[in-house]
Design a protein around this motif. Structure first.
Motif, PDB file in Angstrom:
ATOM      1  N   ASN A  17       0.864  -1.179   0.000  1.00 39.54           N
ATOM      2  CA  ASN A  17       0.000   0.000   0.000  1.00 39.54           C
ATOM      3  C   ASN A  17       0.902   1.231   0.000  1.00 39.54           C
ATOM      4  OD1 ASN A  17      -1.797   2.064   0.476  1.00 39.54           O
ATOM      5  ND2 ASN A  17      -2.592   1.214   2.399  1.00 39.54           N
ATOM      6  N   LYS A  18       0.912   1.961  -1.085  1.00 38.70           N
ATOM      7  CA  LYS A  18       1.824   3.101  -1.240  1.00 38.70           C
ATOM      8  C   LYS A  18       1.537   4.229  -0.253  1.00 38.70           C
ATOM      9  CE  LYS A  18       4.142   1.212  -4.449  1.00 38.70           C
ATOM     10  NZ  LYS A  18       5.431   0.678  -4.160  1.00 38.70           N
ATOM     11  N   GLU A  19       0.352   4.231   0.379  1.00 33.78           N
ATOM     12  CA  GLU A  19       0.045   5.251   1.378  1.00 33.78           C
ATOM     13  C   GLU A  19       0.811   5.002   2.679  1.00 33.78           C
ATOM     14  OE1 GLU A  19      -4.195   5.382   1.792  1.00 33.78           O
ATOM     15  OE2 GLU A  19      -4.482   5.927  -0.304  1.00 33.78           O
ATOM     16  N   ASN A  20       1.241   3.776   2.887  1.00 34.39           N
ATOM     17  CA  ASN A  20       2.010   3.396   4.069  1.00 34.39           C
ATOM     18  C   ASN A  20       3.480   3.726   3.812  1.00 34.39           C
ATOM     19  OD1 ASN A  20       3.253   2.155   6.236  1.00 34.39           O
ATOM     20  ND2 ASN A  20       2.391   0.134   5.842  1.00 34.39           N
ATOM     21  N   ASP A  21       4.120   4.462   4.708  1.00 33.90           N
ATOM     22  CA  ASP A  21       5.526   4.816   4.481  1.00 33.90           C
ATOM     23  C   ASP A  21       6.477   4.011   5.369  1.00 33.90           C
ATOM     24  OD1 ASP A  21       4.840   6.021   6.854  1.00 33.90           O
ATOM     25  OD2 ASP A  21       5.747   7.952   6.396  1.00 33.90           O
ATOM     26  N   ASN A  22       5.962   2.982   6.033  1.00 33.29           N
ATOM     27  CA  ASN A  22       6.831   2.102   6.817  1.00 33.29           C
ATOM     28  C   ASN A  22       7.556   1.141   5.887  1.00 33.29           C
ATOM     29  OD1 ASN A  22       5.885   3.175   9.244  1.00 33.29           O
ATOM     30  ND2 ASN A  22       4.187   1.721   9.320  1.00 33.29           N
ATOM     31  N   TYR A  23       8.571   0.508   6.416  1.00 30.40           N
ATOM     32  CA  TYR A  23       9.219  -0.566   5.678  1.00 30.40           C
ATOM     33  C   TYR A  23       9.637  -1.636   6.667  1.00 30.40           C
ATOM     34  CZ  TYR A  23      13.519   1.848   7.070  1.00 30.40           C
ATOM     35  OH  TYR A  23      14.504   2.459   7.787  1.00 30.40           O
ATOM     36  N   TYR A  24       9.880  -2.817   6.160  1.00 34.26           N
ATOM     37  CA  TYR A  24      10.264  -3.968   6.955  1.00 34.26           C
ATOM     38  C   TYR A  24      11.702  -4.309   6.594  1.00 34.26           C
ATOM     39  CZ  TYR A  24      10.693  -9.013   7.787  1.00 34.26           C
ATOM     40  OH  TYR A  24      11.139 -10.250   8.176  1.00 34.26           O
ATOM     41  N   TYR A  25      12.502  -4.711   7.588  1.00 32.86           N
ATOM     42  CA  TYR A  25      13.838  -5.207   7.259  1.00 32.86           C
ATOM     43  C   TYR A  25      14.233  -6.334   8.194  1.00 32.86           C
ATOM     44  CZ  TYR A  25      15.954  -2.609  11.158  1.00 32.86           C
ATOM     45  OH  TYR A  25      16.284  -2.141  12.404  1.00 32.86           O
ATOM     46  N   GLU A  26      15.109  -7.176   7.677  1.00 36.71           N
ATOM     47  CA  GLU A  26      15.619  -8.312   8.447  1.00 36.71           C
ATOM     48  C   GLU A  26      17.027  -8.615   7.948  1.00 36.71           C
ATOM     49  OE1 GLU A  26      14.799 -13.135   8.652  1.00 36.71           O
ATOM     50  OE2 GLU A  26      13.249 -11.817   7.837  1.00 36.71           O
ATOM     51  N   PHE A  27      17.987  -8.622   8.885  1.00 40.43           N
ATOM     52  CA  PHE A  27      19.356  -8.983   8.505  1.00 40.43           C
ATOM     53  C   PHE A  27      19.431 -10.491   8.336  1.00 40.43           C
ATOM     54  CE2 PHE A  27      20.299  -4.886  10.540  1.00 40.43           C
ATOM     55  CZ  PHE A  27      21.024  -4.321   9.510  1.00 40.43           C
ATOM     56  N   VAL A  28      19.989 -10.927   7.230  1.00 43.74           N
ATOM     57  CA  VAL A  28      20.159 -12.355   6.964  1.00 43.74           C
ATOM     58  C   VAL A  28      21.571 -12.770   7.337  1.00 43.74           C
ATOM     59  CG1 VAL A  28      20.130 -14.140   5.180  1.00 43.74           C
ATOM     60  CG2 VAL A  28      18.427 -12.296   5.134  1.00 43.74           C
ATOM     61  N   SER A  29      22.563 -12.019   6.853  1.00 44.69           N
ATOM     62  CA  SER A  29      23.956 -12.339   7.175  1.00 44.69           C
ATOM     63  C   SER A  29      24.853 -11.170   6.841  1.00 44.69           C
ATOM     64  CB  SER A  29      24.420 -13.581   6.391  1.00 44.69           C
ATOM     65  OG  SER A  29      24.468 -13.290   5.007  1.00 44.69           O
ATOM     66  N   ASP A  30      26.060 -11.216   7.395  1.00 44.00           N
ATOM     67  CA  ASP A  30      27.107 -10.291   6.990  1.00 44.00           C
ATOM     68  C   ASP A  30      28.440 -10.968   7.244  1.00 44.00           C
ATOM     69  OD1 ASP A  30      28.288  -8.421   9.594  1.00 44.00           O
ATOM     70  OD2 ASP A  30      26.486  -9.625   9.901  1.00 44.00           O
ATOM     71  N   SER A  31      29.427 -10.613   6.459  1.00 44.84           N
ATOM     72  CA  SER A  31      30.695 -11.337   6.471  1.00 44.84           C
ATOM     73  C   SER A  31      31.494 -11.116   7.750  1.00 44.84           C
ATOM     74  CB  SER A  31      31.538 -10.949   5.258  1.00 44.84           C
ATOM     75  OG  SER A  31      31.819  -9.556   5.258  1.00 44.84           O
ATOM     76  N   LEU A  32      31.299 -10.011   8.451  1.00 43.18           N
ATOM     77  CA  LEU A  32      32.063  -9.732   9.671  1.00 43.18           C
ATOM     78  C   LEU A  32      31.284  -9.997  10.950  1.00 43.18           C
ATOM     79  CD1 LEU A  32      33.852  -6.444   8.518  1.00 43.18           C
ATOM     80  CD2 LEU A  32      34.713  -8.789   8.440  1.00 43.18           C
ATOM     81  N   GLY A  33      30.052 -10.396  10.832  1.00 41.56           N
ATOM     82  CA  GLY A  33      29.248 -10.734  12.008  1.00 41.56           C
ATOM     83  C   GLY A  33      28.793  -9.540  12.829  1.00 41.56           C
ATOM     84  N   PHE A  34      28.707  -8.368  12.228  1.00 37.77           N
ATOM     85  CA  PHE A  34      28.276  -7.168  12.955  1.00 37.77           C
ATOM     86  C   PHE A  34      26.790  -7.163  13.263  1.00 37.77           C
ATOM     87  CE2 PHE A  34      31.795  -4.343  10.939  1.00 37.77           C
ATOM     88  CZ  PHE A  34      32.712  -4.841  11.843  1.00 37.77           C
ATOM     89  N   PHE A  35      25.978  -7.732  12.389  1.00 41.70           N
ATOM     90  CA  PHE A  35      24.532  -7.561  12.478  1.00 41.70           C
ATOM     91  C   PHE A  35      23.813  -8.762  13.076  1.00 41.70           C
ATOM     92  CE2 PHE A  35      25.607  -5.415   8.248  1.00 41.70           C
ATOM     93  CZ  PHE A  35      26.098  -4.298   8.871  1.00 41.70           C
ATOM     94  N   ALA A  36      24.515  -9.666  13.675  1.00 40.06           N
ATOM     95  CA  ALA A  36      23.907 -10.882  14.210  1.00 40.06           C
ATOM     96  C   ALA A  36      23.068 -10.632  15.436  1.00 40.06           C
ATOM     97  CB  ALA A  36      24.980 -11.915  14.522  1.00 40.06           C
TER      98      ALA A  36
END
Length: 149
Positions: free
Chosen positions: A130-149
């Protein structure tokens, strides 16, 4: 003889008017051709959903940048359609529908010791259906240095 001179003069006016219209038409056609050529220089512009892919990539860079301290110098690459893995998935989260893109890219930065480093990451970014909604969803899957775990 006067009739011949008068006929020649009356024929000149329509020709110059026609010539002007013809010139304007050529200019308009030339502008259209140039605009089409410039548009075709970037083949990504013809890919369906490319604007959403660019938006997902921009949000991914913001989400990743938020994981670093504000003093860290970061350098993200320019958008490339290859950073988006596959087509979007549909997801319902907290009652909202999202189109989720998997972004796989990297960020170059200087670590605490001043050494150049690179962290490759994969993050899922959900853009609202719904373009009227300005939220977004995010989820970290992986990163090579392990910062986002």
């Amino acid at each position: 003889m006067n009739n011949i001179i008068e006929d020649t003069q009356t024929n000149k006016k329509p020709k110059s008017k026609f010539s002007f219209i013809k010139s304007v038409l050529y200019v308009v056609i030339g502008v259209i051709v140039i605009a089409a050529f410039i548009e075709n220089l970037n083949p990504d512009n013809h890919k369906v959903g490319i604007d959403s892919m660019r938006e997902a990539y921009e949000i991914a860079t913001e989400v990743v940048a938020d994981q670093f301290s504000s003093e860290t110098e970061m350098d993200f690459p320019k958008f490339n359609k290859d950073f988006i893995v596959g087509h979007f998935e549909e997801l319902k989260y907290e009652g909202e529908d999202y189109h989720v893109y998997t972004v796989s890219s990297y960020v170059d930065f200087k670590n605490l010791f001043g050494t150049d480093s690179r962290n490759e990451y994969v993050v899922k970014i959900g853009l609202p259906a719904n373009k009227e909604n300005d939220n977004y969803y995010y989820e970290f899957v992986s990163d090579s240095l392990g910062f986002f775990a």
